[in-house]
Scaffold this active site. Structure first.
Site, mmCIF file in Angstrom:
data_model
loop_
_atom_site.group_PDB
_atom_site.id
_atom_site.type_symbol
_atom_site.label_atom_id
_atom_site.label_comp_id
_atom_site.label_asym_id
_atom_site.label_seq_id
_atom_site.Cartn_x
_atom_site.Cartn_y
_atom_site.Cartn_z
ATOM 1 N N ASP A 463 7.320 3.226 9.772
ATOM 2 C CA ASP A 463 6.125 2.390 9.800
ATOM 3 C C ASP A 463 5.746 2.026 11.241
ATOM 4 O O ASP A 463 6.552 2.163 12.169
ATOM 5 C CB ASP A 463 6.362 1.124 8.979
ATOM 6 C CG ASP A 463 5.105 0.654 8.250
ATOM 7 O OD1 ASP A 463 3.989 1.028 8.672
ATOM 8 O OD2 ASP A 463 5.234 -0.095 7.264
ATOM 9 N N ASP A 536 -2.242 1.602 2.524
ATOM 10 C CA ASP A 536 -1.466 0.579 1.834
ATOM 11 C C ASP A 536 -2.093 0.200 0.502
ATOM 12 O O ASP A 536 -1.475 -0.507 -0.297
ATOM 13 C CB ASP A 536 -1.339 -0.674 2.706
ATOM 14 C CG ASP A 536 -0.210 -0.576 3.718
ATOM 15 O OD1 ASP A 536 0.634 0.339 3.585
ATOM 16 O OD2 ASP A 536 -0.163 -1.407 4.641
#
Length: 732
Positions: A463, A536
């Site tokens: 990430d 997301d």
């Protein structure tokens, strides 16, 4: 000398004059056996009313147009010495080399699977600068170009100062008639939305200043004649294969042709070359096609040919984030693993919260050691059970970021990127770790490697949640290889070195590029990653468009597509399981859902769609993506994947809102072979909530491909946020 390069249905015709970089005479459809020299003569522009100054002889512009040619629009080369000299690159000689397969023969096609390359060296003796350009025609028909700048003062004291590189932007000409631009924009949880603009005089410029392409990245900057679609209209586009700050542009000068280009966006003074040092630009990637599908097919074919491209079937995974968030309890995670294996999951990924003091997002980031508080017995009990259940184990990291409240920050405050005056404000309670600070890169490499080895980690979710704005190396550090100042360029190269080193040590390790979802998706990161997290948001309604934009660049097997709970985490929209799972089926499928809260019927239905995905996976992850051209205001989406040999296909017919009228006219199933007949049937039983028109697809039908790809298929009455899956199998 004129070179005619041919490959993958593309002709690239280049002049190689002695005073400039290669001049592109044609880039697009294969011209067949044509004399490139004749084309070169026919392509020369007329003199303007102001004479034959080459500033306006725009068909003679090279891939790096610059002011010393008389070019008065935006130059492609920006550099200067620290004392302000050498601001205008002016080569005294240019030499060209090419592969033997690219020699100027009538059939300039290369051997199958071989790229054709032309390398040009331009020497500016007056300013002590050499620039080497490389332009390649790949087997897929994709064109890639880059340039390398070297500071070569030749021992002359007046040129001893450093050379600052401000910009290198590779440019190719757009065909005449292109008057409409397509690019992308968006934001976090709404990435890669397609948008169109008129192409007018001036410069259309898209930039990312955040140290990554960003959630609003243009991804492709493309242009064609107004109205080009997925299946029709010639379109040309550019993409920058770079994971830092980027620039893409179309220059439309008042005289001559429009140019399409891309390059790294450099902060002032970011690249400072000492004598003998070089700067290599990222690859600018150019594609074209008859319709956007064809443009995408070239990038998909290129990406599938890379050594880093995964060869084995893409494991269906479960990621724990939306199932447990930071609540890491072994009993809950073991129960989740049991249920995951039961529905057909092949990879179990533990997300954020397993390390240091990380019980929420305010602390612990950077302490890449298993938390004794959350995991008193380590990760071993979970990992062992995951492996016993026949699943691979994956783990979440965010190596490029750091919480100020962490043991790492307290031990090494000098590892935090800053502009020397505090830098940018914290984003999500985190700052950026300086990968070039002495010791930082080694710490990450060894910490990650130790965990991969100890727990047999097969997959890393990598990430990168914060942008790199107002970040820099606070002081020069010769051992780290940087000079201080702006940090994005150095940081990006250090990231690439880290990913490359991990892959060298662990050849089977797969890495997902995640940046708060889809903030870092580009061909540069894809040289090192086997998957991206597209967004997301796993709200299937929004994912229909997010995934459509993402697969314009990447083939489906590289795009993470997940099934979530009935109520979407990001939008609070309630959606039917079949619509969510049917939307997730098209990429690298996964689940992001607390299955312990699902009832038996939901888990059984999820298992059946995962099984369907596995059945279709060989086709989905090797075929050609196709999209029907439908009216702009149409609420329908018809998209699919067709086998390269045309033998089979699968389509989704999705409805995203109320349509103007029902029943609609038939809609085409694009990409089928017009000379074959196809058996058409439902790919899966329709779900109870969808009341299909009586008789619709109760039995398979057989129709010619010529009819299905033009007139098309009569459609069922679909409710908003519902879809059906249809298979086509050639019968002759």
């Amino acid at each position: 000398m004129t070179l005619h390069l041919r490959s993958g249905g593309t002709s690239l015709v280049l002049d190689t004059p002695s005073d400039r970089f290669p001049v592109v005479r044609h880039w697009g459809a294969d011209l067949g056996d044509i004399d490139g020299g004749a084309l070169s003569g026919a392509a020369r522009a007329q003199a303007t009313t102001l004479g034959e100054n080459s500033a306006w002889m725009c068909n003679d512009l090279p891939i790096l147009p610059h002011a010393s040619l008389g070019w008065s629009a935006r130059p492609a080369i920006g550099l200067h010495r620290v004392d302000g000299t050498a601001f205008s690159f002016h080569p005294s000689r240019v030499s060209h080399e090419w592969d033997s397969a690219a020699a100027p023969a009538a059939d300039g096609a290369g051997q199958e699977g071989q790229a054709l390359a032309v390398v040009s060296t331009a020497v500016d003796e007056a300013h002590g600068v050499t620039i080497v350009s490389e332009i390649r025609l790949e087997p897929s028909g994709l064109v890639r170009a880059r340039a390398t700048v070297t500071n070569e003062p030749g021992g002359r004291p007046e040129l001893a100062g450093g050379l600052v590189v401000d910009e290198i932007t590779l440019m190719l000409p757009l065909p005449q008639g292109a008057d409409e631009i397509l690019d992308m924009s968006g934001h976090h949880i709404n990435e890669r939305r397609l948008q169109r603009h008129r192409l007018t005089a001036g410069t259309h410029l898209r930039e990312s200043w955040e140290g990554r392409p960003g959630h609003d990245a243009t991804t492709w900057l493309a242009a064609g004649r107004s109205g080009f679609g997925w299946r029709s209209g010639t379109v040309h586009g550019v993409h920058l294969a770079w994971s830092g700050s980027t620039r893409s542009l179309i220059v439309s000068p008042s005289h001559g042709r429009s140019l399409l280009g891309a390059g790294e966006l450099l902060a002032p003074g970011e690249v400072l070359l000492a004598p003998g040092e070089s700067y290599a630009s990222p690859w600018a990637v150019f594609s074209w096609g008859e319709g956007l599908d064809s443009l995408a097919h070239r990038s998909h074919a290129f990406l599938r040919s890379r050594p880093a491209h995964p060869e084995r079937p893409r494991p269906v995974l479960l990621n724990t984030w939306e199932a447990v968030y930071f609540d890491h309890r072994l009993d809950k995670l073991l129960a989740l693993a049991e249920l995951a294996a039961g529905v057909g999951i092949e990879r179990f990924v533990l997300d954020d919260g397993w390390f240091g003091s990380r019980r929420d997002d305010t602390s612990g980031l950077g302490d890449w050691q298993v938390s004794a508080e959350a995991w008193p017995d380590g990760l071993g009990p979970l990992v062992e059970r995951v492996h016993e259940l026949g699943m691979e184990f994956g783990l979440w990291f965010e190596p490029e970021m750091i919480n100020v409240d962490s043991e790492l920050a307290r031990a090494h405050p000098d590892w935090i990127l800053s502009d020397g005056a505090g830098g940018a404000p914290e984003h999500r309670h985190q700052r950026v770790l300086d990968l070039c600070a002495p010791g930082a890169w080694d710490y990450l490499y060894e910490s990650i490697s130790a965990l991969v080895e100890r727990y047999s980690i097969a997959y890393i979710k990598w990430d990168h949640n914060s942008p790199l704005v107002a970040t820099g190396h606070e002081a020069p550090s010769p051992t780290a290889g940087h000079h201080g100042g702006a940090a994005v360029h150095d940081q990006t190269l250090a990231l690439y070195r880290l990913l490359d080193a991990l892959h060298e040590r662990f050849p089977e390790l797969e890495i997902e590029s995640c940046a708060g979802g889809g903030g870092r998706i580009d061909m540069g990161i894809m040289e090192r990653a086997q998957r991206v997290w597209a967004s997301d948001s796993i709200d299937a309604h929004d994912r229909q468009d997010i995934q459509r934009g993402t697969t314009l660049l990447l083939p489906p097997e590289l795009v993470g597509t997940h099934v979530g709970a009935g109520r979407a985490h990001t939008t609070l929209r309630d959606l039917d399981l079949d619509f969510s799972a049917g939307t997730a089926l098209w990429g690298h499928m996964g689940v992001e859902w607390d299955l312990t809260s699902a009832d038996d019927a939901a888990r059984e239905r999820l298992a059946s769609i995962i099984a369907l995905h596995k059945e279709l996976r060989p086709l989905l992850h090797s075929g050609l993506t196709v999209h029907a051209d439908l009216p702009e205001d149409d609420s329908l989406r018809i998209e699919g994947v067709v086998a390269a040999d045309g033998s089979e296909a699968v389509y989704e017919i999705a409805c995203l809102g109320q349509t103007i009228s029902w029943p609609t006219d038939p809609r085409p199933l694009p990409g089928l072979d017009a000379g074959r007949r196809y058996r058409i049937e439902l790919a899966a039983p329709s779900y109870p909530e969808l009341r299909l028109r009586p008789g619709w697809m109760d039995e398979p039908v057989t129709l010619p491909g010529s009819y299905l790809s033009t007139t098309g298929l009569a459609l069922p009455i679909l409710h908003p946020d519902h879809l059906v899956l249809v298979r086509a199998t050639a019968v002759d």
